[in-house]
Design a protein around this motif. Structure first.
Motif, short mmCIF file in Angstrom:
data_model
loop_
_atom_site.label_atom_id
_atom_site.label_comp_id
_atom_site.label_asym_id
_atom_site.label_seq_id
_atom_site.Cartn_x
_atom_site.Cartn_y
_atom_site.Cartn_z
N TYR A 5 38.68 58.75 12.32
CA TYR A 5 38.93 57.81 13.46
C TYR A 5 37.66 57.03 13.54
O TYR A 5 37.51 55.92 13.91
N LEU A 6 36.43 57.88 13.77
CA LEU A 6 35.15 57.29 13.47
C LEU A 6 35.01 56.37 12.47
O LEU A 6 34.27 55.16 12.52
N MET A 7 35.38 56.81 11.22
CA MET A 7 35.04 55.74 9.94
C MET A 7 36.15 54.45 10.16
O MET A 7 35.40 53.32 10.05
N PHE A 8 37.05 54.63 10.84
CA PHE A 8 38.08 53.56 11.16
C PHE A 8 37.30 52.45 12.09
O PHE A 8 37.20 51.41 11.97
N VAL A 9 36.74 53.06 13.32
CA VAL A 9 36.01 52.20 14.08
C VAL A 9 35.00 51.62 13.59
O VAL A 9 34.52 50.47 13.76
N LEU A 10 34.19 52.33 12.70
CA LEU A 10 33.06 51.49 11.92
C LEU A 10 33.40 50.63 11.09
O LEU A 10 32.93 49.47 11.09
N ILE A 11 34.43 50.60 10.37
CA ILE A 11 34.89 49.60 9.22
C ILE A 11 35.15 48.56 10.17
O ILE A 11 35.30 47.27 9.85
N ALA A 12 36.27 48.73 11.33
CA ALA A 12 36.90 47.67 12.11
C ALA A 12 35.58 46.86 12.78
O ALA A 12 35.79 45.58 12.89
#
Length: 176
Positions: A5-12
Motif C-alpha cells: 500500500y505504501l509503495m502504491f502511494v509512493l509511486i502514485a
C-alpha cells in the motif's frame, strides 16, 4: 500488507508530480511568507511632512511615474545617518578615488556580458536545486541549503589567514 500500500502511494505521488514536467517550474527557493497574524512592519510607509518651497518657480515639472520631492529615499537617508554624503549616490561612473582599484581589478580583462552570463548560470543552478522543492510537508527556506557549498565560512578563512601571518583585524567571538 502495509508495504504494498505504501509503495502504491509512493509511486502514485511520483507519477502525479511527473505530470508537471512540461510546465514552467518555480525555481525560487526563498520562503518569504508572513510567519503569523501579527503586523507587517514593512507595510507602513511614513513620508516626510509637506513643506512649502522657498521658490515655486524652481519646482521641477511633474513627471508621471517619477519620484517627487516628498518621497523618501531610504538609501540616501541611511548614507547620511552613517556619516556619508547622500549626493554621492547620484554620481555616475567610477569616482577618481576608486580608479586605481578598478584598473587593478580589470588587469586580466573584463567580460562585457558578465551580468547576463551569471544570471543564466544562476538560473540553471536554481533550476537544478529546485527539482523536489514542491514536495514539502512544511514551508521552509531552501536558499541557504542550496547555496551552502558556495558560502564562505568567515572564521575558517580568518584563522587560515592568521596562521599564514597575514595581519587581520580583530573579529567578534562566535555567537554559538
Amino acid at each position: 500488507m502495509r508495504a504494498p500500500y505504501l509503495m502504491f502511494v509512493l509511486i502514485a505521488s511520483l507519477g502525479v508530480s511527473a505530470c508537471s514536467v512540461g510546465q514552467e517550474r518555480d525555481i525560487s527557493m526563498r520562503q518569504l511568507d508572513k510567519p503569523g497574524e501579527g503586523p507587517d512592519e514593512f507595510g507602513i510607509l511614513p513620508s516626510r511632512p509637506l513643506e512649502a518651497p522657498a521658490d515655486y518657480s524652481a519646482l521641477p515639472t511633474p513627471t508621471p511615474g517619477q519620484a517627487n520631492l516628498s518621497d523618501r529615499d531610504p538609501i540616501a537617508e541611511g548614507i547620511a545617518a552613517l556619516g556619508g554624503n547622500p549626493a554621492s549616490r547620484a554620481a555616475t561612473g567610477v569616482p577618481a578615488s576608486d580608479a586605481a582599484l578598478v584598473q587593478h581589478a580589470s588587469r586580466n580583462g573584463v567580460a562585457p556580458d558578465i551580468r547576463s552570463t551569471l544570471a543564466a548560470e544562476d538560473k540553471d543552478f536554481r533550476t537544478r536545486k529546485s527539482r523536489f522543492t514542491k514536495i514539502r510537508l512544511f514551508k521552509t527556506d531552501r536558499y541557504a541549503e542550496a547555496y551552502k557549498r558556495q558560502t564562505l565560512e568567515p572564521y575558517g578563512e580568518w584563522y587560515k589567514y592568521r596562521r599564514t601571518g597575514v595581519q587581520t583585524p580583530a573579529a567578534p567571538p562566535r555567537g554559538e
